[in-house]
Design an enzyme around this catalytic site. Structure first.
Site, PDB file in Angstrom:
ATOM      1  N   ALA A   1       0.824  -1.210   0.000  1.00  0.00           N
ATOM      2  CA  ALA A   1       0.000   0.000   0.000  1.00  0.00           C
ATOM      3  C   ALA A   1       0.861   1.265   0.000  1.00  0.00           C
ATOM      4  O   ALA A   1       0.381   2.333  -0.326  1.00  0.00           O
ATOM      5  CB  ALA A   1      -0.914   0.002   1.217  1.00  0.00           C
ATOM      6  N   LYS A   2       2.130   1.119   0.363  1.00  0.00           N
ATOM      7  CA  LYS A   2       3.059   2.260   0.418  1.00  0.00           C
ATOM      8  C   LYS A   2       2.393   3.473   1.060  1.00  0.00           C
ATOM      9  O   LYS A   2       2.349   4.552   0.500  1.00  0.00           O
ATOM     10  CB  LYS A   2       3.622   2.552  -0.970  1.00  0.00           C
ATOM     11  CG  LYS A   2       4.439   1.377  -1.536  1.00  0.00           C
ATOM     12  CD  LYS A   2       5.135   1.718  -2.835  1.00  0.00           C
ATOM     13  CE  LYS A   2       5.966   0.557  -3.372  1.00  0.00           C
ATOM     14  NZ  LYS A   2       5.168  -0.587  -3.869  1.00  0.00           N
ATOM     15  N   ARG A   3       1.915   3.283   2.279  1.00  0.00           N
ATOM     16  CA  ARG A   3       1.251   4.334   3.012  1.00  0.00           C
ATOM     17  C   ARG A   3       2.232   5.030   3.948  1.00  0.00           C
ATOM     18  O   ARG A   3       3.360   4.573   4.135  1.00  0.00           O
ATOM     19  CB  ARG A   3       0.096   3.766   3.846  1.00  0.00           C
ATOM     20  CG  ARG A   3      -1.042   3.159   3.040  1.00  0.00           C
ATOM     21  CD  ARG A   3      -1.696   4.180   2.129  1.00  0.00           C
ATOM     22  NE  ARG A   3      -3.018   3.734   1.693  1.00  0.00           N
ATOM     23  CZ  ARG A   3      -3.266   3.076   0.569  1.00  0.00           C
ATOM     24  NH1 ARG A   3      -2.303   2.762  -0.265  1.00  0.00           N
ATOM     25  NH2 ARG A   3      -4.513   2.754   0.244  1.00  0.00           N
TER      26      ARG A   3
END
Lengths: 208, 208
Positions: free
Chosen positions: A93-95
């Site tokens: 998700a590369k949050r």
């Protein structure tokens, strides 16, 4: 960490299969189904579950389909958790937001989707990522040296005698990994950087 | 940029209202409604639309509610676009993946939700963010010096005589802003850093 080691041993595999299901590339026999993304993922999962240690759906491919895509992402995660509970589920998700806002992503990734890990940007620092790092039962996979052509624009910047990616790796290993739940993203497209990061990070797991 | 300038002039306002709608904090008269997040947002929007230049929903608060939250985020965006089309819609999503994967987020933010801008992490570099930057009709709001207490962990690292946040600001201003569609996130909690970044960035808009 127990779960990672167990599945690697059980399936004798370090393979992580991406579930980057682009709706425009789903094969003809599935593309008109009501839940085409889920059906495609289900077929991949059933065909490979004894050969892998992890699945990694990337949220971008599901968010592109809005509410329907999120539903199919959840169906995929539910299916995996029910049928192959030993296999790892990594939400790519590369949050990363600040402080309490991250609680929303924690709830999405770990409670709603029941993923075991999530990928995270380091730029906001350890303090911002606490809601993820504090979840000792879940993995935080920090972007360190990414696989893209332009990764070096910031990641290779020199800070005294180190690259920024080295500083990220060192901080994660020495300071962020209090709960022994951190991993690093190190792109396999850069074998030299990978070897270097390995030399600095003991046995920390990499997502390549 | 035209749209920004027009709404600032029309409403004589630089205020951006966050729509960080935590489901647990919705007032009693709304919390049992079928679409409680949307109803709460609608009330805020109707009460303030002539006083602001932008609304900024943060995706974390909607993803926390899964499929239902995404539906209510879309309802919020649709309502804003239909009733107050002059007011800016900034999706505070803090995204950034590599290359084509970002197309999914572009589709989510700009097509599905019809937002005017999206907030983005810089760590993967300009090349990775091309799908956002290439959308000349939409804004890319790059995280530069964020408002959180621990922002300096990486952002203040010194590269020669500059801080990392200064390098980010300079790259965005000089190299990334080809389509005149870039903005910067500069937290108002750090007025000195803000003043410094302002001195390096001409008239580029800040999200504070």
């Amino acid at each position: 960490m127990e779960k990672i080691k167990n599945i690697i041993a059980k399936n004798d595999s370090l393979v992580c299969v991406g579930l980057d299901t682009d709706i425009t590339k789903i094969p003809p026999h599935l593309k008109d189904k009501e839940f085409a993304q889920f059906e495609f993922n289900k077929d991949i999962i059933d065909a490979t579950a004894d050969l892998v240690c992890a699945y990694k759906p990337n949220t971008a491919f599901y968010e592109a389909q809005g509410e329907q895509g999120i539903k199919e992402l959840k169906m995929t995660c539910d299916y995996l958790k029910e049928k192959y509970p030993d296999v790892l589920l990594i939400l790519d998700a590369k949050r990363a937001d600040i402080g309490n806002t991250n609680n929303g992503y924690v709830k999405f990734a770990f409670d709603y989707l029941q993923s075991d890990m999530i990928t995270l940007h380091p730029y906001l620092g350890q303090e911002a990522l606490a809601p993820f790092l504090d979840r000792a039962d879940k993995g935080s996979v920090i972007l360190c040296r990414t696989s893209n052509i332009g990764a070096g624009e910031f990641q290779d910047l020199r800070i005294n005698n180190k690259s920024l990616f080295e500083v990220v790796a060192e901080k994660v290993v020495k300071l962020w990994n209090i709960n022994n739940n951190c991993l690093l993203v190190v792109g396999a497209t850069y074998p030299e950087e990978m070897e270097f990061i390995r030399s600095k990070t003991d046995s920390m797991f990499f997502l390549e």
